[in-house]
Design a protein around this motif. Structure first.
Motif, mmCIF file in Angstrom:
data_model
loop_
_atom_site.group_PDB
_atom_site.id
_atom_site.type_symbol
_atom_site.label_atom_id
_atom_site.label_comp_id
_atom_site.label_asym_id
_atom_site.label_seq_id
_atom_site.Cartn_x
_atom_site.Cartn_y
_atom_site.Cartn_z
ATOM 1 N N ALA A 41 0.827 -1.222 0.000
ATOM 2 C CA ALA A 41 0.000 0.000 0.000
ATOM 3 C C ALA A 41 0.856 1.264 0.000
ATOM 4 C CB ALA A 41 -0.940 -0.003 1.207
ATOM 5 N N GLY A 42 0.577 2.166 -0.920
ATOM 6 C CA GLY A 42 1.246 3.460 -0.981
ATOM 7 C C GLY A 42 2.616 3.446 -1.623
ATOM 8 N N LYS A 43 3.129 2.255 -1.953
ATOM 9 C CA LYS A 43 4.500 2.178 -2.474
ATOM 10 C C LYS A 43 4.582 2.490 -3.967
ATOM 11 C CE LYS A 43 6.556 -0.689 1.010
ATOM 12 N NZ LYS A 43 6.780 -2.061 1.472
ATOM 13 N N ARG A 44 5.732 2.993 -4.359
ATOM 14 C CA ARG A 44 6.030 3.188 -5.782
ATOM 15 C C ARG A 44 6.587 1.856 -6.300
ATOM 16 N NH1 ARG A 44 11.095 5.112 -7.813
ATOM 17 N NH2 ARG A 44 10.955 5.718 -10.002
ATOM 18 N N ILE A 45 5.949 1.350 -7.343
ATOM 19 C CA ILE A 45 6.321 0.009 -7.825
ATOM 20 C C ILE A 45 6.442 -0.038 -9.344
ATOM 21 C CG2 ILE A 45 5.210 -1.261 -5.908
ATOM 22 C CD1 ILE A 45 2.891 -1.765 -8.012
ATOM 23 N N ALA A 46 7.261 -0.968 -9.806
ATOM 24 C CA ALA A 46 7.193 -1.425 -11.194
ATOM 25 C C ALA A 46 6.243 -2.616 -11.186
ATOM 26 C CB ALA A 46 8.574 -1.852 -11.678
ATOM 27 N N PHE A 47 5.423 -2.744 -12.228
ATOM 28 C CA PHE A 47 4.452 -3.841 -12.224
ATOM 29 C C PHE A 47 4.279 -4.444 -13.608
ATOM 30 C CE2 PHE A 47 0.775 -1.799 -14.260
ATOM 31 C CZ PHE A 47 1.115 -0.455 -14.151
ATOM 32 N N ALA A 48 3.864 -5.717 -13.623
ATOM 33 C CA ALA A 48 3.568 -6.409 -14.874
ATOM 34 C C ALA A 48 2.168 -6.999 -14.764
ATOM 35 C CB ALA A 48 4.589 -7.510 -15.129
ATOM 36 N N THR A 49 1.438 -6.990 -15.886
ATOM 37 C CA THR A 49 0.023 -7.369 -15.844
ATOM 38 C C THR A 49 -0.268 -8.696 -16.551
ATOM 39 O OG1 THR A 49 -0.543 -6.226 -17.883
ATOM 40 C CG2 THR A 49 -0.565 -4.911 -15.866
ATOM 41 N N GLY A 50 0.803 -9.448 -16.886
ATOM 42 C CA GLY A 50 0.602 -10.720 -17.596
ATOM 43 C C GLY A 50 -0.280 -11.694 -16.838
ATOM 44 N N LEU A 51 -0.192 -11.698 -15.517
ATOM 45 C CA LEU A 51 -0.985 -12.631 -14.713
ATOM 46 C C LEU A 51 -2.392 -12.096 -14.434
ATOM 47 C CD1 LEU A 51 1.720 -13.731 -12.091
ATOM 48 C CD2 LEU A 51 0.833 -15.086 -13.998
ATOM 49 N N SER A 52 -2.526 -10.767 -14.290
ATOM 50 C CA SER A 52 -3.845 -10.200 -13.961
ATOM 51 C C SER A 52 -4.689 -9.995 -15.208
ATOM 52 C CB SER A 52 -3.681 -8.862 -13.240
ATOM 53 O OG SER A 52 -3.009 -7.929 -14.082
ATOM 54 N N ASN A 53 -4.006 -9.878 -16.346
ATOM 55 C CA ASN A 53 -4.698 -9.646 -17.621
ATOM 56 C C ASN A 53 -5.566 -8.377 -17.577
ATOM 57 O OD1 ASN A 53 -5.141 -10.222 -20.286
ATOM 58 N ND2 ASN A 53 -6.492 -11.978 -19.937
ATOM 59 N N TRP A 54 -5.056 -7.332 -16.915
ATOM 60 C CA TRP A 54 -5.738 -6.031 -16.870
ATOM 61 C C TRP A 54 -4.657 -4.974 -17.056
ATOM 62 C CZ3 TRP A 54 -11.061 -5.093 -15.856
ATOM 63 C CH2 TRP A 54 -11.392 -3.737 -15.916
ATOM 64 N N GLY A 55 -4.676 -4.294 -18.202
ATOM 65 C CA GLY A 55 -3.504 -3.596 -18.690
ATOM 66 C C GLY A 55 -3.118 -2.268 -18.074
ATOM 67 N N ALA A 56 -1.920 -1.808 -18.454
ATOM 68 C CA ALA A 56 -1.268 -0.643 -17.859
ATOM 69 C C ALA A 56 -1.507 0.652 -18.629
ATOM 70 C CB ALA A 56 0.237 -0.904 -17.776
ATOM 71 N N TRP A 57 -2.122 0.570 -19.830
ATOM 72 C CA TRP A 57 -2.336 1.789 -20.609
ATOM 73 C C TRP A 57 -3.657 2.420 -20.168
ATOM 74 C CZ3 TRP A 57 -1.094 -0.645 -26.116
ATOM 75 C CH2 TRP A 57 0.247 -1.056 -26.113
ATOM 76 N N ALA A 58 -3.657 2.929 -18.935
ATOM 77 C CA ALA A 58 -4.890 3.408 -18.308
ATOM 78 C C ALA A 58 -4.502 4.264 -17.105
ATOM 79 C CB ALA A 58 -5.729 2.220 -17.859
ATOM 80 N N ASP A 59 -5.457 5.020 -16.581
ATOM 81 C CA ASP A 59 -5.181 5.801 -15.366
ATOM 82 C C ASP A 59 -4.836 4.874 -14.199
ATOM 83 O OD1 ASP A 59 -5.704 8.128 -16.746
ATOM 84 O OD2 ASP A 59 -7.803 8.261 -16.092
ATOM 85 N N TYR A 60 -5.579 3.772 -14.110
ATOM 86 C CA TYR A 60 -5.329 2.788 -13.043
ATOM 87 C C TYR A 60 -5.186 1.404 -13.671
ATOM 88 C CZ TYR A 60 -6.707 6.319 -9.617
ATOM 89 O OH TYR A 60 -6.771 7.444 -8.848
ATOM 90 N N SER A 61 -4.374 0.571 -13.022
ATOM 91 C CA SER A 61 -4.183 -0.785 -13.529
ATOM 92 C C SER A 61 -4.215 -1.782 -12.367
ATOM 93 C CB SER A 61 -2.842 -0.869 -14.265
ATOM 94 O OG SER A 61 -2.626 -2.167 -14.770
ATOM 95 N N ILE A 62 -4.442 -3.045 -12.698
ATOM 96 C CA ILE A 62 -4.465 -4.112 -11.690
ATOM 97 C C ILE A 62 -3.291 -5.056 -11.955
ATOM 98 C CG2 ILE A 62 -5.684 -6.222 -10.990
ATOM 99 C CD1 ILE A 62 -7.225 -4.040 -9.887
ATOM 100 N N ALA A 63 -2.554 -5.392 -10.897
ATOM 101 C CA ALA A 63 -1.484 -6.395 -11.043
ATOM 102 C C ALA A 63 -1.507 -7.342 -9.849
ATOM 103 C CB ALA A 63 -0.120 -5.709 -11.132
ATOM 104 N N GLU A 64 -1.093 -8.585 -10.082
ATOM 105 C CA GLU A 64 -0.844 -9.500 -8.968
ATOM 106 C C GLU A 64 0.284 -8.906 -8.128
ATOM 107 O OE1 GLU A 64 -2.248 -12.406 -7.938
ATOM 108 O OE2 GLU A 64 -3.782 -12.116 -9.485
ATOM 109 N N ALA A 65 0.156 -8.964 -6.810
ATOM 110 C CA ALA A 65 1.214 -8.440 -5.945
ATOM 111 C C ALA A 65 2.549 -9.112 -6.259
ATOM 112 C CB ALA A 65 0.836 -8.652 -4.482
ATOM 113 N N ALA A 66 2.502 -10.408 -6.619
ATOM 114 C CA ALA A 66 3.730 -11.140 -6.938
ATOM 115 C C ALA A 66 4.413 -10.604 -8.188
ATOM 116 C CB ALA A 66 3.425 -12.620 -7.117
ATOM 117 N N ALA A 67 3.688 -9.808 -8.995
ATOM 118 C CA ALA A 67 4.263 -9.231 -10.211
ATOM 119 C C ALA A 67 4.595 -7.750 -10.015
ATOM 120 C CB ALA A 67 3.303 -9.427 -11.378
#
Lengths: 345, 345
Positions: free
Chosen positions: A100-126
């Motif tokens: 929570a609140g952290k600055r992160i790099a993230f990948a969406t291959g597992l969540s299948n909900w993309g990054a070209w958006a205001d908000y994105s969803i990623a698995e915490a493990a990614a």
């Protein structure tokens, strides 16, 4: 952090896979994406919601939006496999909550909900919490290429043989691997499609650079393989070129497929080599590698952040395109060589 | 034992591989072999010289003498991959020397000096001292099929899933594996080419028998795979059938190739499955298995001998052909179904 109910995003207009595969270039955005407004998603128990600062565009994104990547599209969802941002909400599982609140790099291959958006969803493990010394541009392009490079070179090192082969040698990923290889005295053999690419790759660290279009390619390939005895083949293209290379490799060779740039059929030319020469064909997917080799994940991530922090590595930026202008501007920026194009929400 | 200087043998008339592959039947011996006299060979340090009592003929022998097996022919050498006999001389290495005078089953895949001769050469590691209770016919046909069956079923058991797939289901090898599988509650899914083969295979232990020529084969295959979720695919054929099966299999499937009965191209239909579904393609060769899994070798050999000793297993004999008559008589005997043809020096 106040989270709005709706957001802007570049949304997929196609479902599943295409029936008419085309090349790896992105001629226009419209057939595949539209700028639209959707509800801000809610993270699952093991996921986080990220306020996206910057998202990158990789060849795998282009393949995906065209419906010719190994994962199916879901119409109406945002595209984009990686980015950097701040965690705005989390699921209940402890590791997700800890971000929570952290600055992160993230990948969406597992969540299948993309990054070209205001908000994105990623698995915490990614998600990778970033050191302050890593710039946004480097963080937004850190997983798909740099961490993959470290992970793949880790496989080469595990195998032990100094020489190894890579197709698509002029790609950003292969250049990163070639650099890592040179530092540790390994000998990459890479294929390219144009003679102009040869000097730079030799300078970076390739022991041999072969132009796959050269008339003497097959003879040179056999000669180099005979002299260097490479066991690992990191392959981004498949098709006839990859078949030829694997066929020419020695006993116990491992053909590790991580991309499929060539739409032509991929033939196992001599299945008997798998039987009597103990050759293998397998795949590489970073998400799978991270799951399977948890003990190697942490050091790989730290290594990448250190290299970006002390500027041994830096991401060449071709353009940062605002999300609102992406539909019109991205294809032309992507067509420029040698740098990365980013989308900024 | 007095060893003569010369011996009779069936000698290869071709070198290396054929340029004109043909089917898996042996229409005649003459194009590939000749009865001749050669010097009795001398074993190397890790080898033994065997006075051959009986040698078997397997499909792999036919493929080999035609030059379409994964190992190159050497003109003028005897053919024949396995047999039974008595060790007449040995090399100096301790294990080889320990076999002196023993009755053994032997395989010549590593020594590349065949069994269809008065004397043969085998690596000591490819020799199995036989219990007195094992008959010559069973000993001469014990390695290529029975031990392979135990070794392959061992791979299935290691993987853990109860269901697995086999092509060429009506082969002697697949029947042995199906029997082993039934005893331990595993569920083989096998393909055959004729409806008449279905009842026997079901009786032996196959959970599903699919006729690859049936018009609804593909639909049935998908249905069965969906219900059974097999992970291991033991494949004797390669080509389009095997490609189709592998493509339909679930995540983490392993395509294990041990034969190449189909001369058509073997295509990896969706390389993306190797990347995102963690599928693998590999080979199986008994010699390699024995080298790599030394701890499993002993129990597999003992298991086979016990089964032949107590008659749970026995080899169906179609014919025992004297070496002097083999050139004329072998093809017709081989054409008969359901039994083994032997050559007796």
């Amino acid at each position: 952090m106040t989270i709005p109910s709706e957001m802007k995003a570049l949304l997929l207009t196609g479902d599943g896979y295409t029936r008419t595969p085309s090349g790896s270039a992105l001629e226009a955005m419209e057939p595949y994406l539209e700028r639209g407004t959707v509800a801000v998603p809610t993270p699952g128990p093991s996921q986080v919601l990220i306020k996206v600062s910057l998202a990158s565009i990789n060849p795998s994104d282009v393949a995906f939006i065209k419906g010719q990547y190994g994962q199916p599209r879901v119409k109406g969802r945002p595209a984009g496999f990686e980015g950097v941002g701040t965690v705005a909400a989390t699921g209940d599982e402890p590791y997700a909550a800890s971000l929570a609140g952290k600055r992160i790099a993230f990948a969406t291959g597992l969540s299948n909900w993309g990054a070209w958006a205001d908000y994105s969803i990623a698995e915490a493990a990614a998600c990778i919490p970033l050191l302050d010394t890593v710039k946004d541009e480097d963080g937004a392009a850190m997983i798909v290429n740099p961490i993959t490079a470290i992970a793949m070179f880790d496989i080469v090192k595990q195998e032990g043989e100094k020489a190894f082969i890579m197709t698509a040698g002029a790609s950003q990923l292969c250049k990163l691997i070639a650099g890592l290889a040179r530092e540790e005295g390994f000998r990459p053999i890479v294929t390219v499609r144009r003679d102009e690419q040869i000097p730079l790759l030799k300078e970076i660290g390739a022991a041999h650079v072969l132009n796959e279009k050269a008339p003497d390619f097959q003879a040179t390939l056999r000669e180099v393989i005979k002299a260097e005895q490479p066991r690992i083949f990191l392959d981004a293209v498949t098709g006839p070129l990859a078949s030829t290379i694997f066929n020419a490799m020695p006993k116990r060779a491992r053909w590790i497929i991580y991309g499929k740039l060539d739409a032509e059929a991929t033939v196992i030319r001599e299945p008997g080599q798998l039987i009597f020469q103990h050759k293998h064909i397998e795949g590489f997917w970073l998400s799978e590698w991270m799951r399977q080799f948890r003990d190697r994940r942490g050091p790989a991530i730290l290594e990448a952040q250190k290299r970006f922090s002390d500027r041994r590595w830096s991401t060449d930026v071709t353009a940062v395109v605002p999300l609102d202008e992406a539909m019109a501007k991205v294809p032309a920026e992507l067509a420029k060589p040698n740098g990365k194009v980013f989308i900024k929400p």
